[in-house]
Enzyme design. Structure first.
Site, short mmCIF file in Angstrom:
data_model
loop_
_atom_site.label_atom_id
_atom_site.label_comp_id
_atom_site.label_asym_id
_atom_site.label_seq_id
_atom_site.Cartn_x
_atom_site.Cartn_y
_atom_site.Cartn_z
N GLU A 108 0.84 -1.20 0.00
CA GLU A 108 0.00 0.00 0.00
C GLU A 108 0.87 1.24 0.00
OE1 GLU A 108 -2.59 -0.37 3.35
OE2 GLU A 108 -3.76 -1.99 2.44
N ARG A 167 -7.79 4.25 -23.52
CA ARG A 167 -8.33 3.41 -24.60
C ARG A 167 -9.58 2.65 -24.16
NH1 ARG A 167 -2.87 0.49 -26.55
NH2 ARG A 167 -2.49 0.62 -24.30
N ASP A 203 -4.93 4.20 -38.38
CA ASP A 203 -6.30 3.73 -38.23
C ASP A 203 -7.24 4.93 -38.34
OD1 ASP A 203 -6.27 4.98 -35.68
OD2 ASP A 203 -5.54 3.12 -34.75
N LYS A 263 -7.67 -0.27 -39.69
CA LYS A 263 -7.12 -1.32 -38.82
C LYS A 263 -8.24 -2.05 -38.10
CE LYS A 263 -5.42 -0.17 -34.57
NZ LYS A 263 -4.52 0.55 -33.65
N ARG A 278 -8.65 -4.49 -34.79
CA ARG A 278 -7.90 -5.02 -33.64
C ARG A 278 -8.37 -6.44 -33.35
NH1 ARG A 278 -4.27 -3.92 -30.14
NH2 ARG A 278 -3.91 -1.75 -30.71
N ASP A 330 0.91 8.44 -34.65
CA ASP A 330 -0.05 7.82 -33.73
C ASP A 330 -0.03 8.59 -32.41
OD1 ASP A 330 -2.00 6.07 -32.93
OD2 ASP A 330 -0.89 4.27 -33.47
N THR A 387 2.60 -1.79 -27.75
CA THR A 387 3.36 -3.00 -28.06
C THR A 387 4.10 -2.88 -29.39
OG1 THR A 387 1.56 -4.02 -29.30
CG2 THR A 387 1.57 -4.38 -26.92
N GLY A 388 3.78 -1.86 -30.16
CA GLY A 388 4.40 -1.68 -31.47
C GLY A 388 3.68 -2.46 -32.57
N THR A 441 0.64 -2.16 -33.92
CA THR A 441 -0.04 -1.34 -34.93
C THR A 441 0.96 -0.83 -35.96
OG1 THR A 441 -1.72 -0.66 -33.35
CG2 THR A 441 -1.36 0.82 -35.22
C1 R5P Z 1 -5.14 2.71 -30.87
O1 R5P Z 1 -6.24 3.08 -31.25
C2 R5P Z 1 -4.03 3.66 -30.58
O2 R5P Z 1 -4.22 4.88 -31.22
C3 R5P Z 1 -2.69 3.08 -30.95
O3 R5P Z 1 -2.67 2.82 -32.33
C4 R5P Z 1 -2.46 1.78 -30.23
O4 R5P Z 1 -2.84 1.89 -28.90
C5 R5P Z 1 -1.00 1.40 -30.28
O5 R5P Z 1 -0.85 0.20 -29.57
P1 R5P Z 1 0.15 -0.91 -30.06
O6 R5P Z 1 1.50 -0.25 -30.17
O7 R5P Z 1 0.10 -1.95 -28.97
O8 R5P Z 1 -0.34 -1.45 -31.35
#
Ligand code: R5P
Length: 313
Positions: free
Chosen positions: A39, A96, A169, A192, A194, A218, A223-224, A226
């Site tokens: 805590e 998000r 996207d 895009k 998901r 973006d 995580t890279g 996208t």
């Molecule tokens: C999604 O709508 C956000 O704008 C980013 O494209 C997304 O969160 C990127 O996340 P990641 O790098 O995991 O793909």
């Protein structure tokens, strides 16, 4: 200017220090520790009574720990009779989670908004909030600044001729249009889908990238996934092997570097809303938003409009 205090949590100490430096003020003295059970234990080590407190804390990973720290610090300020607590949240975690996709899911962004208001935060300043509609989850003022002009300033003069700005996207079309406006480029849009929290598929490309360098923009790199998928689709569509990337929030979770280590990737530009990964990564560059935050903070304190604190692109 009346007195105000700048208080920081433990997230992103470099950005807090840089903001304090730009304002020419010290960071408020406080103690933040953990009890043996995990805590949080907090103490403000100077009076805040009657003062306006700016509480700077990115809710970067570990998101929950930094969020609770932010809430506890705000609660401490309110109970110690601060006149107003403004949360400066350079990166707003859980943004998000702004809608229900599956049945029986929470809307966590709304829950975070409720918690922030419950502990007495009276105003929020953030940067490139993932979705504008999150502002509607609050009944207090929310100012979402943008780092796009700052990133465009460093990209101008570096990008090759005929660069095309790419929205990865549909949700980023407005941001890509803003980049394109500053940089004088056309815009291409990817559609895009998901598939999971780490996997995405691009189903459509709208526009022409034939033999063009591409700047993919973006709000965040998590995580890279996208970006990796976008790079693949752009190269398959005939884009030149000269890809640039710009994003406000560079989280670079485990595996992101491997996904973005591609011979076509020339430079990746992010801001310092998130603590920069320590590893040496020649393609990764960062520009500070501390001057923007400092300007916004001064204007908030004097109740001036934040419109003019954005650097022109
Ligand atoms: C999604 O709508 C956000 O704008 C980013 O494209 C997304 O969160 C990127 O996340 P990641 O790098 O995991 O793909």
């Amino acid at each position: 200017m009346n007195e105000f205090l700048l208080l920081s949590g433990t997230a992103n100490a470099e950005l807090a220090a840089a903001t304090a430096h730009h304002l020419g003020v010290p960071l408020c003295a406080r103690r933040i520790e953990r009890f043996p059970d995990g805590e949080i234990s907090i103490e403000l080590q100077q009076p805040v009574r009657g003062k306006e407190v700016f509480l700077i804390q990115s809710t970067e990973p570990p998101v929950d720990a930094h969020l609770v720290e932010l809430l506890a610090l705000a609660d401490a300020c309110r109970r110690a009779a601060a006149s107003r607590v403004t949360a400066i949240v350079p990166y707003f975690g859980y943004a998000r989670a702004d809608k229900r996709v599956m049945r029986r899911e929470p809307i966590t962004a709304r829950m975070v908004a409720d918690l922030m208001q419950t502990v007495g935060i009276g105003q929020i300043v953030t940067l490139d909030l993932h979705a504008d509609q999150i502002e509607g989850f609050f009944t207090i003022p929310v100012d979402s600044l943008t780092a796009v002009p700052i990133l465009c300033d460093v990209l101008k003069g570096r990008l090759p001729e005929n660069t095309v700005t790419v929205s990865p996207d549909a949700g980023r079309v407005r941001m890509a249009t803003e980049y394109a406006h500053h940089l004088g480029t056309p815009v291409v849009v990817l559609h895009k889908r998901r598939d999971s929290s780490t996997a995405t598929t691009v189903t459509q490309l709208v526009g022409d990238v034939g033999d063009c360098p591409c700047l993919i923009v973006d709000d965040m790199i998590s995580t890279g996934g996208t970006l990796a998928e976008s790079i693949k689709v752009l190269l398959n569509a005939g884009a030149r092997s000269d890809i640039w990337i710009a994003a406000t929030h560079g989280l670079f979770l485990d595996g992101a570097r491997a996904k973005l280590t591609h011979p076509a990737v020339h430079e990746i530009w992010v801001t310092d809303t998130i603590t920069r990964p320590q590893d040496d990564w020649p393609q990764l560059h960062s520009v500070s938003v501390a001057p923007l935050i400092a300007a916004a903070l001064k204007r908030t304190h004097t109740d001036d409009s934040l419109r003019d604190c954005q650097t022109p692109g």
